[in-house]
Motif scaffolding. Structure first.
Motif, PDB file in Angstrom:
ATOM      1  N   GLY A   1       9.524  -1.087 -13.998  1.00 46.49           N
ATOM      2  CA  GLY A   1      10.768  -0.418 -12.825  1.00 46.49           C
ATOM      3  C   GLY A   1       9.840  -1.260 -11.257  1.00 46.49           C
ATOM      4  O   GLY A   1      11.130  -2.250 -11.820  1.00 46.49           O
ATOM      5  N   ARG A   2       9.262  -1.304 -11.519  1.00 41.39           N
ATOM      6  CA  ARG A   2       8.612  -2.089 -10.158  1.00 41.39           C
ATOM      7  C   ARG A   2       9.428  -3.458 -10.899  1.00 41.39           C
ATOM      8  O   ARG A   2       9.558  -4.396  -9.402  1.00 41.39           O
ATOM      9  N   ARG A   3       8.646  -4.234 -11.539  1.00 41.86           N
ATOM     10  CA  ARG A   3       9.242  -5.770 -12.370  1.00 41.86           C
ATOM     11  C   ARG A   3      10.869  -5.705 -12.073  1.00 41.86           C
ATOM     12  O   ARG A   3      11.201  -6.900 -11.507  1.00 41.86           O
ATOM     13  N   LYS A   4      11.466  -4.544 -12.436  1.00 41.61           N
ATOM     14  CA  LYS A   4      12.724  -4.926 -13.015  1.00 41.61           C
ATOM     15  C   LYS A   4      13.448  -4.896 -11.590  1.00 41.61           C
ATOM     16  O   LYS A   4      14.265  -6.093 -10.533  1.00 41.61           O
TER      17      LYS A   4
ATOM     18  N   PRO B   1      13.763 -10.119   0.123  1.00 44.35           N
ATOM     19  CA  PRO B   1      11.939  -9.364  -0.471  1.00 44.35           C
ATOM     20  C   PRO B   1      11.536  -8.380   0.829  1.00 44.35           C
ATOM     21  O   PRO B   1      11.260  -7.630   0.376  1.00 44.35           O
ATOM     22  N   GLU B   2      12.126  -8.527   1.576  1.00 47.72           N
ATOM     23  CA  GLU B   2      11.837  -7.838   2.817  1.00 47.72           C
ATOM     24  C   GLU B   2      12.698  -6.141   2.301  1.00 47.72           C
ATOM     25  O   GLU B   2      12.143  -4.724   3.063  1.00 47.72           O
ATOM     26  N   LEU B   3      13.397  -6.047   1.288  1.00 47.10           N
ATOM     27  CA  LEU B   3      14.547  -4.693   0.772  1.00 47.10           C
ATOM     28  C   LEU B   3      13.569  -4.171  -0.217  1.00 47.10           C
ATOM     29  O   LEU B   3      13.656  -2.540  -0.610  1.00 47.10           O
ATOM     30  N   ILE B   4      12.557  -4.487  -1.004  1.00 48.16           N
ATOM     31  CA  ILE B   4      11.695  -4.480  -2.348  1.00 48.16           C
ATOM     32  C   ILE B   4      10.933  -2.937  -1.465  1.00 48.16           C
ATOM     33  O   ILE B   4      11.176  -1.801  -2.722  1.00 48.16           O
ATOM     34  N   PRO B   5      10.288  -3.308  -0.333  1.00 43.83           N
ATOM     35  CA  PRO B   5       9.406  -1.701  -0.087  1.00 43.83           C
ATOM     36  C   PRO B   5      10.548  -0.346   0.239  1.00 43.83           C
ATOM     37  O   PRO B   5       9.849   0.503  -0.559  1.00 43.83           O
TER      38      PRO B   5
ATOM     39  N   MET C   1      13.497  -0.076  -1.071  1.00 41.45           N
ATOM     40  CA  MET C   1      14.069   0.490  -3.103  1.00 41.45           C
ATOM     41  C   MET C   1      13.049   0.754  -3.890  1.00 41.45           C
ATOM     42  O   MET C   1      12.636   2.150  -4.519  1.00 41.45           O
ATOM     43  N   HIS C   2      11.420   0.688  -3.371  1.00 40.84           N
ATOM     44  CA  HIS C   2      10.745   1.172  -4.413  1.00 40.84           C
ATOM     45  C   HIS C   2      10.520   2.537  -4.072  1.00 40.84           C
ATOM     46  O   HIS C   2      10.204   3.472  -4.420  1.00 40.84           O
ATOM     47  N   ASN C   3      10.099   2.906  -2.002  1.00 42.13           N
ATOM     48  CA  ASN C   3      10.497   3.989  -2.469  1.00 42.13           C
ATOM     49  C   ASN C   3      11.593   5.652  -2.298  1.00 42.13           C
ATOM     50  O   ASN C   3      11.468   6.253  -2.856  1.00 42.13           O
ATOM     51  N   LEU C   4      12.292   4.250  -2.627  1.00 42.92           N
ATOM     52  CA  LEU C   4      14.363   5.428  -2.757  1.00 42.92           C
ATOM     53  C   LEU C   4      13.635   5.598  -4.442  1.00 42.92           C
ATOM     54  O   LEU C   4      13.879   6.731  -4.543  1.00 42.92           O
ATOM     55  N   MET C   5      13.682   4.661  -5.201  1.00 43.93           N
ATOM     56  CA  MET C   5      13.403   4.917  -6.320  1.00 43.93           C
ATOM     57  C   MET C   5      12.190   5.810  -6.604  1.00 43.93           C
ATOM     58  O   MET C   5      12.090   6.624  -7.749  1.00 43.93           O
ATOM     59  N   GLY C   6      11.345   5.897  -5.955  1.00 41.66           N
ATOM     60  CA  GLY C   6      10.126   7.030  -5.813  1.00 41.66           C
ATOM     61  C   GLY C   6       8.903   6.472  -6.839  1.00 41.66           C
ATOM     62  O   GLY C   6       8.154   7.168  -7.432  1.00 41.66           O
ATOM     63  N   PHE C   7       9.398   5.036  -7.131  1.00 37.56           N
ATOM     64  CA  PHE C   7       8.202   4.019  -7.393  1.00 37.56           C
ATOM     65  C   PHE C   7       6.312   4.297  -7.175  1.00 37.56           C
ATOM     66  O   PHE C   7       5.099   4.542  -7.384  1.00 37.56           O
ATOM     67  N   THR C   8       6.123   4.482  -5.174  1.00 33.82           N
ATOM     68  CA  THR C   8       5.522   4.551  -4.453  1.00 33.82           C
ATOM     69  C   THR C   8       6.109   5.523  -3.091  1.00 33.82           C
ATOM     70  O   THR C   8       7.157   5.852  -3.175  1.00 33.82           O
ATOM     71  N   ALA C   9       4.871   5.552  -2.348  1.00 36.05           N
ATOM     72  CA  ALA C   9       5.150   6.979  -1.345  1.00 36.05           C
ATOM     73  C   ALA C   9       4.893   5.567  -0.304  1.00 36.05           C
ATOM     74  O   ALA C   9       3.655   5.973  -0.027  1.00 36.05           O
ATOM     75  N   LEU C  10       5.926   4.926   0.207  1.00 31.01           N
ATOM     76  CA  LEU C  10       6.008   4.232   1.182  1.00 31.01           C
ATOM     77  C   LEU C  10       5.784   4.939   2.703  1.00 31.01           C
ATOM     78  O   LEU C  10       6.763   6.091   2.844  1.00 31.01           O
ATOM     79  N   GLU C  11       4.484   4.693   3.268  1.00 31.53           N
ATOM     80  CA  GLU C  11       5.261   5.713   4.887  1.00 31.53           C
ATOM     81  C   GLU C  11       5.958   5.066   5.495  1.00 31.53           C
ATOM     82  O   GLU C  11       5.855   3.905   5.828  1.00 31.53           O
ATOM     83  N   MET C  12       7.408   6.082   5.768  1.00 30.03           N
ATOM     84  CA  MET C  12       8.047   5.528   7.025  1.00 30.03           C
ATOM     85  C   MET C  12       8.488   5.907   8.072  1.00 30.03           C
ATOM     86  O   MET C  12       9.052   6.233   8.862  1.00 30.03           O
ATOM     87  N   ALA C  13       7.397   7.238   8.107  1.00 34.81           N
ATOM     88  CA  ALA C  13       7.166   8.722   9.098  1.00 34.81           C
ATOM     89  C   ALA C  13       7.627   7.622  10.523  1.00 34.81           C
ATOM     90  O   ALA C  13       7.995   8.368  11.471  1.00 34.81           O
ATOM     91  N   SER C  14       6.608   5.927  10.597  1.00 35.52           N
ATOM     92  CA  SER C  14       6.919   6.048  12.275  1.00 35.52           C
ATOM     93  C   SER C  14       8.083   4.822  12.356  1.00 35.52           C
ATOM     94  O   SER C  14       7.975   4.975  13.548  1.00 35.52           O
ATOM     95  N   MET C  15       9.399   5.120  11.784  1.00 34.81           N
ATOM     96  CA  MET C  15      10.138   4.307  11.456  1.00 34.81           C
ATOM     97  C   MET C  15      10.934   4.964  11.875  1.00 34.81           C
ATOM     98  O   MET C  15      11.294   5.926  11.609  1.00 34.81           O
ATOM     99  N   GLU C  16      12.096   4.525  12.662  1.00 38.13           N
ATOM    100  CA  GLU C  16      13.167   5.502  13.496  1.00 38.13           C
ATOM    101  C   GLU C  16      14.018   5.543  11.844  1.00 38.13           C
ATOM    102  O   GLU C  16      14.484   4.652  11.085  1.00 38.13           O
ATOM    103  N   ARG C  17      14.728   6.827  12.268  1.00 42.18           N
ATOM    104  CA  ARG C  17      15.745   7.284  11.234  1.00 42.18           C
ATOM    105  C   ARG C  17      16.324   6.492  11.144  1.00 42.18           C
ATOM    106  O   ARG C  17      17.128   6.455   9.485  1.00 42.18           O
TER     107      ARG C  17
END
Length: 276
Positions: free
Chosen positions: A149-152, A161-165, A167-183
């Motif tokens: 899935g990550r390769r796809k 490439p800036e969208l890859i992290p 989308m990984h987070n949206l798909m549930g493949f990683t637990a990307l830390e986005m808490a500090s990012m504005e909603r």
């Protein structure tokens, strides 16, 4: 087909006893666990054979012709490269799902690809859950393991490439830390990444979202802005109960069928079963 095994309830097995071969009978609870004993057990039959139905499916589409003509006006526009949003609403049992199926059937006959997701109560509490399910389906990721899935995702977003992290987070493949990012920034990244996935095609597509009244607020915000985006030859169908409108290129509210429509449906159904 001949030799196919089917599970028959007691009433059906009695009515088809001359058409099928009963292989065995067993007690099954409503949940399907044969090991559970107690209240609610019903004797079911495992049967095999050939049953020739007299009714032809799916039957003629009845009513809604005026609304259907309005929707058809969108087809050529989308095929010319301009995305459109159709919002279908109405009360439970008004025929929304049947209407949407008719639209999708017409589009498939024109060579379109179709994708469909249905929102549940769980999706109301999970941000972007409905969008995630649709993107998984579009990218063919619903049955892939994490590594593939990550390769796809990396393949689809190679040019962004800036969208890859995100989308990984949206798909549930990683637990990307986005808490500090504005909603709002979170929303922009996910919306942009989702839109990119919807554009990843060479033929027209229709994306059908059923029961959008059961989506979370973030997803509804995305739907609200969807008609302002240009995503190419794509039609989005948002179908839901209630009277709340979502900004769309075409908003339609389905009311109950007329008595004449109902008579037509009942008459056709009876004729399909050889009744008068």
């Amino acid at each position: 087909e001949h030799g196919t095994q089917i599970l028959l309830g007691p009433r059906v097995s009695q009515s088809l006893e001359h058409d099928v071969e009963i292989m065995e009978r067993r007690l099954i609870t409503p949940r399907g666990h044969t090991e559970l004993k107690g209240i609610g057990e019903v004797e079911y039959a495992i049967a095999t054979g050939v049953v020739e139905p007299t009714r032809q499916h799916p039957g003629t589409f009845v009513g809604r012709e005026d609304v259907l003509e309005q929707v058809r006006d969108l087809y050529a526009t989308v095929e010319a490269g301009t995305s459109k949003v159709l919002h279908v609403r109405g009360s439970a049992g008004a025929g929304k799902s049947r209407f949407v199926r008719e639209v999708i059937s017409e589009l498939e006959e024109r060579g379109w690809e179709s994708y469909h997701v249905k929102s549940t109560l769980i999706d109301m509490a999970t941000p972007f859950s409905t969008l995630s399910k649709m993107v998984l389906s579009v990218l063919g990721l619903e049955h892939l393991d994490e590594q593939r899935g990550r390769r796809k995702i990396q393949e689809v977003y190679a040019a962004r490439p800036e969208l890859i992290p995100t989308m990984h987070n949206l798909m549930g493949f990683t637990a990307l830390e986005m808490a500090s990012m504005e909603r709002e920034r979170q929303y922009e990244l996910i919306a942009e990444g989702t839109s990119h996935a919807f554009q990843f095609a060479t033929i027209p597509r229709v994306f059908s979202f059923e029961d959008t009244h059961r989506t979370d607020q973030a997803t509804r915000d995305y739907f609200e802005r969807l008609h302002t985006e240009q995503l190419g030859d794509v039609l989005f169908i948002l179908e839901e109960r209630g009277e709340t409108k979502i900004s769309a290129d075409l908003n339609t509210e389905l009311s109950a069928l007329t008595a004449e429509n109902i008579d037509s449906i009942v008459g056709e159904g009876c004729a399909g079963y050889g009744l008068t």
